[in-house]
Design an enzyme around this catalytic site. Structure first.
Site, PDB file in Angstrom:
ATOM      1  N   ARG B  65       0.809  -1.222   0.000  1.00 42.11           N
ATOM      2  CA  ARG B  65       0.000   0.000   0.000  1.00 42.11           C
ATOM      3  C   ARG B  65       0.837   1.264   0.000  1.00 42.11           C
ATOM      4  NH1 ARG B  65      -4.139  -1.383   4.119  1.00 42.11           N
ATOM      5  NH2 ARG B  65      -3.563  -3.480   3.533  1.00 42.11           N
ATOM      6  N   THR B  66       1.917   1.306   0.759  1.00 45.53           N
ATOM      7  CA  THR B  66       2.698   2.547   0.802  1.00 45.53           C
ATOM      8  C   THR B  66       3.337   2.826  -0.560  1.00 45.53           C
ATOM      9  OG1 THR B  66       3.157   2.117   3.129  1.00 45.53           O
ATOM     10  CG2 THR B  66       4.462   3.812   2.074  1.00 45.53           C
ATOM     11  N   LYS B  93      23.550  -6.865  -5.651  1.00 49.18           N
ATOM     12  CA  LYS B  93      24.915  -7.272  -5.995  1.00 49.18           C
ATOM     13  C   LYS B  93      25.935  -6.697  -5.022  1.00 49.18           C
ATOM     14  CE  LYS B  93      23.461  -7.177 -10.810  1.00 49.18           C
ATOM     15  NZ  LYS B  93      23.340  -6.171 -11.876  1.00 49.18           N
ATOM     16  N   ARG B 115      11.956   3.501   1.551  1.00 50.29           N
ATOM     17  CA  ARG B 115      11.547   2.584   2.620  1.00 50.29           C
ATOM     18  C   ARG B 115      12.720   1.638   2.841  1.00 50.29           C
ATOM     19  NH1 ARG B 115       6.943  -0.842   4.050  1.00 50.29           N
ATOM     20  NH2 ARG B 115       5.905   1.155   4.335  1.00 50.29           N
ATOM     21  N   HIS B 143       7.495   6.450  10.496  1.00 48.87           N
ATOM     22  CA  HIS B 143       6.727   6.301   9.272  1.00 48.87           C
ATOM     23  C   HIS B 143       5.822   7.527   9.196  1.00 48.87           C
ATOM     24  CE1 HIS B 143       4.747   4.753   5.900  1.00 48.87           C
ATOM     25  NE2 HIS B 143       4.335   3.582   6.335  1.00 48.87           N
TER      26      HIS B 143
END
Lengths: 429, 312
Positions: B65-66, B93, B115, B143
């Site tokens: 959702r975010t 990598k 995030r 958040h």
């Protein structure tokens, strides 16, 4: 043969010999101390000799740093014996106890030979290597204390790791008792400290970082000191970080013999210094509250804490330019150990003699080495210090190969101007 | 173009956490977001406020959702939105966050949304790039857009926040949503109750000006808002809790516990929900009380507001 040297008019502090006075120092042609103290002055030095007037600057015995990480073997890109000794000399440190957490780990006789050879060839200071307590620092099988110390190992420690298993620890202590070995424990319960990064408290909650509770330290200290009553060996707690640890140690020192150290970081900084995720302050043990710091300073004052160490742990930039969780633990500090310790003197928290004892005679006594003193006949390892000289710690000016100092941009007062090992001047400003 | 309020400007360059915001910043964002609520319901949802601007979404943790909310928000404002696929990128990598930041920075984005599983990752990123950084969740730290959208949802329903009583229930220890909400609700004058088993409380949380309860009925008593948090399954394996069943019994939101809250209370949840673990499935779907869908809807408006304000 070198020329005989005469220093006069120096503020000499030699805790081992209870000297704290204005006087002089005579270094013989063999690099040994021939005279020290107020008896040494202009009136009893032949007039033809060249005399160095130190104008009341200080002479301290060469510092003995009991907790130093060197990158050899395996991590030479972080620090090798040559860069370590240059960094040490610039901070007045002439003897170091190196940790066994190298690659491979110092846990067997054959690698000790290599270590001694490298230490001798590449380093200008006295290197006293430790070996690990257990093979591979895995905490299960003891190393050969007897054979290792006959090869020149000064003490045993798993360095950054703690012996978690109580049975293993009791057997280690029992063996150490038989063999007269010195055990140095990094006191931290692994389970309680799991994934921990900083002190468990309001800062860790705010920053969202996993905390390390002080009980992680207390549990191991309490356990070991209880074991020690049963198996009385030479036992040293490498570093403590909390006020409660100071209390426990103070209380137990009446009952059993042991010693205890503290990192200069924990004496000088607190958890607030971590600020906006400064990875150079990710340390083990972690920086704790200001109250903890003050208790540690008090512990140093009243003799509960015996030794101040730099906990010099070089890490290259790649290991620190990461998120806090990913960054390596530890900070360099060997070259700022003395200057930062002097802050405690300048701000009136600890007497100068006490600080110097914790940096010289106390560690030497615990290690049973004839270092950290200015006794006549002994190697002339010492430093000359301008105790008021102001300077600012700058990464680019650091001598150590790694630049992860915990006190970047800090203003310090007091700087080593000259360092001598065995009568030879190996550093000057 | 939406009306431009020149009067107040945001005090920060980046949106890293509620901690850094002033009350003026918060009301600026909330006011701006309100303008987008109607737009998002209308037929033509596209604006050109961020036309020519580049937005990069950098999601190191899986998020439905975010991430989609930020993507949609950017697109509705007319920005060029690029979502990095971490699983195929250089990060897999072995590239470090700083190197990734440098690379992206060289492409001259106007805003980066990040995030990351590590607390403070957004702070690190913000020190290395020239554009604004929006935190879409860092470790267990903050958040901020979630807290802002929660505030907007409460305002929408209750018309105020000042003086309301809010219970935040569940895994506070690992929750960035809880931390951001505590800061924001405190700032806006709500009274905050924290309800959690002691094993899931962070150290010294009481110093944040909240009331602590380990008994849920006492904790939700007379509350206007009951905010549930997601309980991650791995908490059972590390001895934080004994079992789902017991957790549900003591800390799951059920009708009998909800009785203690105010009769007109609303239920919130940042999602995704664990039905039958932290919330009774019937309550979760009760559209009179549960505002979970509204939270998602207003989330887009909040993110549009943040993108617009921090892009300027």
């Amino acid at each position: 043969m070198m020329k005989k040297k005469y220093f006069i008019n120096a503020n000499i502090i030699d805790p081992h010999n209870n000297i704290s006075e204005i006087g002089g120092l005579i270094i013989g042609e063999d690099g040994k101390i021939e005279g020290v103290g107020k008896k040494v002055n202009k009136n009893n030095i032949p007039s033809r000799e060249k005399v160095i007037d130190l104008k009341e600057n200080y002479i301290f015995p060469g510092i003995v740093d009991m907790r130093v990480f060197v990158g050899e073997p395996g991590y030479e890109y972080k620090e090798n014996f040559r860069t370590l000794s240059n960094a040490a000399l610039s901070g007045g440190v002439t003897s170091v106890v190196t940790m066994p957490n190298t690659d491979p780990i110092i846990d067997n006789v054959s690698i000790v030979d290599f270590l001694k050879r490298r230490g001798r060839d590449k380093s200008k200071i006295n290197i006293f290597p430790t070996a690990s307590l257990t093979k591979g620092t895995e905490g299960t099988n003891m190393t050969e204390f007897g054979l290792l110390q006959s090869k020149g190992i000064i003490a045993f420690t798993d360095g950054i790791k703690t012996i978690q298993n109580t049975r293993v620890m009791s057997r280690i202590m029992n063996s150490a008792k038989d063999l007269g070995s010195l055990i140095m424990q990094h006191a931290e319960d692994q389970e309680l400290a799991e994934n921990g990064m900083i002190n468990d408290g309001i800062i860790s909650t705010k920053l969202g970082l996993q905390g390390i509770p002080e009980i992680a330290e207390l549990i191991i200290i309490e356990r070991d000191l209880t074991l020690l009553e049963e198996y009385n060996c030479r036992y040293h707690i490498s570093q403590i970080s909390s006020g409660k640890a100071v209390e426990i140690i103070k209380d137990r020192k009446d009952k059993v013999r042991f010693s205890c150290g503290v990192s200069i970081n924990n004496l000088s900084l607190n958890e607030n210094d971590i600020g906006d995720f400064r990875t150079f302050l990710k340390l083990s043990p972690p920086l704790r509250t200001e109250d903890d710091r003050l208790s540690l300073v008090q512990g140093l004052n009243d003799g509960t804490i015996d030794v101040i160490v730099s906990d010099h742990k070089p890490e290259d930039e790649e290991q620190k330019r990461l998120t806090f969780a990913q960054a390596a633990t530890g900070a360099t500090g060997i070259e700022t150990l003395l200057s930062l310790s002097l802050e405690l003197y300048h701000n009136g928290s600890v007497k100068l003699e006490k600080i110097i004892a914790a940096l010289t005679s106390n560690p030497a006594k615990i290690l049973k080495i004839n270092k950290g003193n200015l006794s006549v006949g002994n190697d002339a390892d010492f430093c000359i210090v301008d105790i008021n000289k102001p300077w600012i710690v700058k990464q680019e000016n650091l001598v150590s190969k790694s630049k992860n100092t915990s006190i970047e941009n800090k203003r310090l007062q007091g700087k080593v101007t000259n360092t001598y090992v065995k009568g030879q001047e190996l550093y000057n400003i | 173009m939406a009306t431009k309020t020149k009067a107040i400007k945001i005090s920060q360059k980046h949106l890293l956490g509620i901690q850094d915001l002033s009350i003026n910043d918060v009301s600026l964002i909330l006011k701006e977001a309100e303008k987008f609520i109607e737009l998002n319901k209308s037929k033509n949802k596209k604006l050109d406020l961020l036309k020519g601007k580049t937005q990069i979404n950098l999601f190191f943790e899986p998020s439905t959702r975010t991430q989609s909310s930020f993507e949609l928000a950017g697109k509705r404002l007319g920005a060029d939105v690029m979502s990095m696929n971490i699983t195929n990128s250089a990060i897999k990598k072995g590239e470090t966050l700083i190197d990734t930041a440098m690379t992206l920075n060289a492409m001259h984005p106007d805003i980066i949304v990040i995030r990351h599983q590590d607390s403070g990752a957004c702070n690190l990123l913000s020190q290395k790039v020239n554009c604004a950084v929006l935190n879409a969740g860092d470790g267990r730290r903050e958040h901020p857009t979630q807290a802002l959208l929660d505030a907007l949802t409460i305002l929408n329903r209750k018309k105020k926040i000042q003086g309301l009583k809010v219970a935040i229930c569940g895994d506070i220890l690992h929750s960035r949503v809880a931390r951001s909400n505590i800061y924001l609700l405190n700032m806006l004058g709500a009274e905050v109750n924290i309800v959690a088993p002691s094993n899931l409380l962070p150290k010294d949380i009481e110093k944040f000006g909240v009331n602590i309860f380990s008994n849920m009925k006492k904790g939700v008593k007379d509350c206007d808002i009951v905010m549930m948090l997601r309980l991650q399954n791995e908490r059972m394996s590390s001895s934080f809790l004994s079992s789902n069943r017991e957790y549900y019994e003591y800390y799951g939101l059920t009708q009998d516990k909800l009785e203690y809250a105010k009769s007109d209370s609303i239920i919130m949840h940042p999602g995704p929900m664990n039905r039958g673990i932290e919330i009774d499935t019937k309550l979760a779907d009760d559209t009179n009380m549960s505002v979970v869908k509204e939270q998602v809807e207003l989330g887009v408006a909040i993110r549009m507001a943040c993108l617009k304000i921090f892009c300027e």
